[in-house]
Design a protein around this motif. Structure first.
Motif, PDB file in Angstrom:
ATOM      1  N   ILE A  59      -5.404   8.003   0.245  1.00 24.15           N
ATOM      2  CA  ILE A  59      -5.244   7.878   1.522  1.00 24.15           C
ATOM      3  C   ILE A  59      -4.444   6.457   1.746  1.00 24.15           C
ATOM      4  O   ILE A  59      -4.829   5.549   1.012  1.00 24.15           O
ATOM      5  N   ASP A  60      -3.558   6.325   2.490  1.00 25.37           N
ATOM      6  CA  ASP A  60      -2.738   5.336   2.952  1.00 25.37           C
ATOM      7  C   ASP A  60      -3.183   4.738   4.134  1.00 25.37           C
ATOM      8  O   ASP A  60      -2.858   5.872   5.007  1.00 25.37           O
ATOM      9  N   THR A  61      -3.522   3.567   4.452  1.00 16.89           N
ATOM     10  CA  THR A  61      -3.759   3.114   5.656  1.00 16.89           C
ATOM     11  C   THR A  61      -2.653   2.255   6.414  1.00 16.89           C
ATOM     12  O   THR A  61      -1.877   1.135   5.638  1.00 16.89           O
ATOM     13  N   ALA A  62      -2.261   2.295   7.456  1.00 17.32           N
ATOM     14  CA  ALA A  62      -0.938   1.642   8.264  1.00 17.32           C
ATOM     15  C   ALA A  62      -1.858   1.533   9.904  1.00 17.32           C
ATOM     16  O   ALA A  62      -2.446   2.479  10.098  1.00 17.32           O
ATOM     17  N   GLY A  63      -1.394   0.531  10.532  1.00 15.51           N
ATOM     18  CA  GLY A  63      -1.777   0.447  11.730  1.00 15.51           C
ATOM     19  C   GLY A  63      -1.070  -0.744  12.619  1.00 15.51           C
ATOM     20  O   GLY A  63      -1.851  -1.925  12.104  1.00 15.51           O
ATOM     21  N   LEU A  64      -0.050  -0.554  13.410  1.00 19.23           N
ATOM     22  CA  LEU A  64       0.576  -1.699  14.032  1.00 19.23           C
ATOM     23  C   LEU A  64       1.052  -2.917  12.967  1.00 19.23           C
ATOM     24  O   LEU A  64       0.579  -3.941  13.363  1.00 19.23           O
ATOM     25  N   GLU A  65       1.554  -2.310  12.070  1.00 21.01           N
ATOM     26  CA  GLU A  65       1.794  -3.258  10.778  1.00 21.01           C
ATOM     27  C   GLU A  65       2.788  -4.245  11.312  1.00 21.01           C
ATOM     28  O   GLU A  65       3.007  -5.574  10.770  1.00 21.01           O
ATOM     29  N   ASN A  66       3.817  -3.981  12.020  1.00 22.44           N
ATOM     30  CA  ASN A  66       4.910  -4.996  12.741  1.00 22.44           C
ATOM     31  C   ASN A  66       4.470  -5.674  13.703  1.00 22.44           C
ATOM     32  O   ASN A  66       5.258  -6.494  14.139  1.00 22.44           O
TER      33      ASN A  66
ATOM     34  N   LYS B  34       0.706  -1.169   0.054  1.00 22.28           N
ATOM     35  CA  LYS B  34       0.187  -0.020  -0.114  1.00 22.28           C
ATOM     36  C   LYS B  34       0.964   1.440  -0.031  1.00 22.28           C
ATOM     37  O   LYS B  34       0.683   2.285  -0.696  1.00 22.28           O
ATOM     38  N   SER B  35       1.773   1.088   0.791  1.00 17.78           N
ATOM     39  CA  SER B  35       2.677   2.647   1.127  1.00 17.78           C
ATOM     40  C   SER B  35       3.574   2.665  -0.124  1.00 17.78           C
ATOM     41  O   SER B  35       3.801   3.870  -0.697  1.00 17.78           O
ATOM     42  N   THR B  36       4.088   1.670  -0.676  1.00 13.22           N
ATOM     43  CA  THR B  36       4.798   1.610  -2.095  1.00 13.22           C
ATOM     44  C   THR B  36       4.003   2.578  -3.020  1.00 13.22           C
ATOM     45  O   THR B  36       4.390   3.087  -3.922  1.00 13.22           O
TER      46      THR B  36
HETATM   47 MG    MG Z   1       2.433   1.016   4.683  1.00 15.96          MG
END
Ligand code: MG
Ligand code: GDP
Length: 162
Positions: free
Chosen positions: A54-61, A14-16
């Motif tokens: 919009i890019d979503t991320a959340g505690l991805e790690n 997504k972020s890429t």
């Molecule tokens: Mg990301």
């Protein structure tokens, strides 16, 4: 002008894709107050098309194997903010249970969805692209966010909506 939310489980790219669509214009976004780490907004350009992404991320790690509730909440928020959702899956990994969680969120929210199979460069991704049809969200757009492949196809799909 429309708003596109890129959604999907962690690590699908997504972020890429966000970075590719926003490019240098992200710098302006970062200067704005109130921009959270978990929901990034930027001015995207694809061909002659301009839109908000919009890019979503959340505690991805988090190593937990089930999807953190925070990620679901953020996705729901992004879906509510957006006119269209670009639902990314990883064509190399194939369809995983978490992908179905996102498909269900999108269906429940009645979102306008464009399905895209990312990491689709090369034929190692063919099986995964095919599997993506199983989600019942139509024909996946074949993308490689990292290599910039499929961007013209994405533009084709977005044009009628713009
Ligand atoms: Mg990301
Ligand atoms: P996110 O968690 O969904 O935001 O995913 P990221 O954008 O952080 O990407 C996760 C990983 O996938 C990174 O190592 C990227 O370099 C890689 N990646 C992203 N897009 C592609 C692609 O098109 N092809 C391949 N092979 N790897 C990709």
């Amino acid at each position: 002008m429309f708003t596109l939310a890129i959604v999907g489980r962690p690590n699908v790219g997504k972020s890429t894709l966000f970075n590719r669509l926003v490019g240098k214009r992200l710098a302006l976004v970062d200067d704005q107050p109130g921009v959270t780490r978990d929901l990034r907004e930027g001015d995207a350009r694809l061909g002659d098309l301009k839109f908000t992404v919009i890019d979503t991320a959340g505690l991805e790690n988090e190593t937990d194997d089930s999807l953190p509730a925070r990620m679901r909440r953020l996705t729901e928020r992004a879906v509510e903010m957006a006119d269209i959702c670009l639902f990314l899956v990883d064509a190399r990994a194939g369809i995983l249970p978490d992908d179905r969680v996102f498909a269900d969120i999108l269906r429940r929210k009645n979102a306008h969805v464009i399905l895209a199979a990312n990491k689709a460069e090369g034929n190692a991704a063919d099986a995964g692209v095919y599997e993506a049809y199983e989600l019942g969200l139509g024909e996946p757009v074949r993308l490689s966010a990292e290599h910039g492949e499929g961007m013209a196809d994405l533009l084709q799909v977005l044009m009628p909506i713009a």
